[in-house]
Design a protein around this motif. Structure first.
Motif, short mmCIF file in Angstrom:
data_model
loop_
_atom_site.label_atom_id
_atom_site.label_comp_id
_atom_site.label_asym_id
_atom_site.label_seq_id
_atom_site.Cartn_x
_atom_site.Cartn_y
_atom_site.Cartn_z
N ALA A 1 0.81 -1.22 0.00
CA ALA A 1 0.00 0.00 0.00
C ALA A 1 0.85 1.27 0.00
O ALA A 1 0.43 2.30 -0.52
N ASN A 2 2.04 1.19 0.60
CA ASN A 2 2.88 2.38 0.72
C ASN A 2 3.91 2.52 -0.39
O ASN A 2 4.77 3.39 -0.34
N ALA A 3 3.83 1.66 -1.41
CA ALA A 3 4.82 1.70 -2.48
C ALA A 3 4.57 2.91 -3.38
O ALA A 3 3.44 3.19 -3.79
N LYS A 4 5.64 3.64 -3.68
CA LYS A 4 5.55 4.79 -4.58
C LYS A 4 5.30 4.33 -6.01
O LYS A 4 4.58 4.97 -6.78
N SER A 5 5.92 3.21 -6.37
CA SER A 5 5.78 2.66 -7.71
C SER A 5 5.93 1.15 -7.63
O SER A 5 6.70 0.64 -6.81
N SER A 6 5.19 0.43 -8.48
CA SER A 6 5.21 -1.03 -8.42
C SER A 6 5.51 -1.63 -9.78
O SER A 6 4.97 -1.16 -10.80
N VAL A 7 6.35 -2.68 -9.80
CA VAL A 7 6.68 -3.41 -11.02
C VAL A 7 6.01 -4.78 -10.94
O VAL A 7 6.24 -5.54 -10.00
N VAL A 8 5.17 -5.08 -11.94
CA VAL A 8 4.44 -6.35 -11.98
C VAL A 8 4.85 -7.12 -13.22
O VAL A 8 4.66 -6.64 -14.35
N LEU A 9 5.43 -8.31 -13.03
CA LEU A 9 5.75 -9.18 -14.15
C LEU A 9 4.52 -10.01 -14.50
O LEU A 9 3.81 -10.48 -13.62
N VAL A 10 4.27 -10.18 -15.80
CA VAL A 10 3.18 -11.03 -16.25
C VAL A 10 3.79 -12.15 -17.09
O VAL A 10 4.45 -11.89 -18.10
N THR A 11 3.60 -13.38 -16.64
CA THR A 11 4.17 -14.53 -17.33
C THR A 11 3.15 -15.65 -17.41
O THR A 11 2.01 -15.50 -16.96
N SER A 12 3.55 -16.76 -18.01
CA SER A 12 2.68 -17.93 -18.12
C SER A 12 3.57 -19.16 -18.19
O SER A 12 4.79 -19.06 -18.05
N CYS A 13 2.97 -20.30 -18.43
CA CYS A 13 3.72 -21.55 -18.53
C CYS A 13 4.30 -21.73 -19.94
O CYS A 13 5.50 -21.94 -20.11
N ILE A 14 3.43 -21.62 -20.95
CA ILE A 14 3.83 -21.82 -22.34
C ILE A 14 3.24 -20.71 -23.21
O ILE A 14 2.43 -19.91 -22.75
N ASN A 15 3.63 -20.69 -24.47
CA ASN A 15 3.09 -19.71 -25.40
C ASN A 15 1.58 -19.94 -25.62
O ASN A 15 1.11 -21.07 -25.58
N GLY A 16 0.86 -18.86 -25.88
CA GLY A 16 -0.54 -18.97 -26.26
C GLY A 16 -1.53 -18.92 -25.12
O GLY A 16 -2.73 -19.13 -25.33
N MET B 1 9.47 -22.46 -20.58
CA MET B 1 10.19 -22.67 -21.83
C MET B 1 11.62 -22.14 -21.78
O MET B 1 12.54 -22.73 -22.34
N VAL B 2 11.81 -20.99 -21.11
CA VAL B 2 13.14 -20.39 -20.98
C VAL B 2 13.29 -19.82 -19.57
O VAL B 2 12.30 -19.65 -18.85
N SER B 3 14.51 -19.50 -19.20
CA SER B 3 14.78 -19.02 -17.84
C SER B 3 14.68 -17.50 -17.71
O SER B 3 14.89 -16.97 -16.62
N ASP B 4 14.33 -16.80 -18.78
CA ASP B 4 14.40 -15.34 -18.80
C ASP B 4 13.62 -14.69 -17.65
O ASP B 4 14.12 -13.77 -17.00
#
Length: 216
Positions: free
Chosen positions: A63-78, A191-194
């Motif tokens: 709640a007190n964060a000035k800015s937030s970074v959210v990663l969006v990923t999945s298991c596989i393509n599609g 699929m990859v470690s990125d």
């Protein structure tokens, strides 16, 4: 016998039983068949579900964060992670927040294609060439005045090395100074470690699965 060979996640109940993490919400396909599902004043089922996802996301972030970074990923393509990334970013922009949508799926970038934009002169160029500045790679006001886009750029031969570079850390430090939310479209983690390499710059990971598609 059918059950024994059924290797796909079928519904929300099954998903919640398998995934020991907070459940953020369910999204349906856009009835118009387009990538952009939410706009100012939009009252479709898709738009309302993205508003609910936005609310849950804001509850989960500090709640007190000035800015937030959210990663969006999945298991596989599609599975729809770029669709979720785009419309989550738009829903936050509509709320009046300053939002950056960053393309960091640098093996199969899709964001520029969805917005009908060029991939050149963007994120990967910034990471490789020191003469590029942050303003060189930001495309302002995409779909909404509060939403800026940083597309991936040209696919590099060494994606893992680029994602571990100090210049990437500097980029996100600068983005936190400018934006309320930074939504990052990343690579599928099975699929990859990125995506695992980006844990150091994120506050939360939103994991996307697709019914009747994602394998168990």
């Amino acid at each position: 016998i059918y059950v024994l060979f059924d290797t796909k996640i079928r519904d929300v109940k099954e998903y919640e039983q398998m995934i020991k993490a907070p459940y953020m919400g369910q999204i349906v396909a856009n009835s118009r068949g387009k990538h952009i599902a939410i706009k100012d004043g939009e009252s479709s089922v898709s738009a309302e579900l993205f508003r609910l996802l936005r609310t849950n996301l804001r509850f989960m972030l500090p709640a007190n964060a000035k800015s937030s970074v959210v990663l969006v990923t999945s298991c596989i393509n599609g599975e729809g992670k770029s669709y979720i990334s785009t419309n989550t970013a738009l829903s936050l922009a509509i709320l009046g927040k300053k939002v950056a949508l960053v393309g960091l799926d640098i093996r199969k970038p899709m964001l520029a294609k969805y917005f009908g934009l060029s991939q050149s002169g963007s994120l990967t160029s910034y990471l490789v060439e020191s003469e590029y500045t942050l303003d060189d790679i930001i495309i302002p006001g995409v779909q909404h005045p509060n939403l800026d886009l940083i597309p991936c750029g040209v696919i590099p031969p060494n994606p893992s090395e680029l994602l571990q570079s100090e210049r990437l850390d500097q980029l996100f430090a600068a983005l936190r100074e400018r934006y309320d939310y930074i939504i990052v479209d990343t690579a599928p983690c099975a699929m990859v470690s990125d995506t695992f390499l980006l844990d150091r710059i994120s506050d939360m990971t939103l994991f996307v699965s697709r019914a009747d598609y994602t394998p168990t």
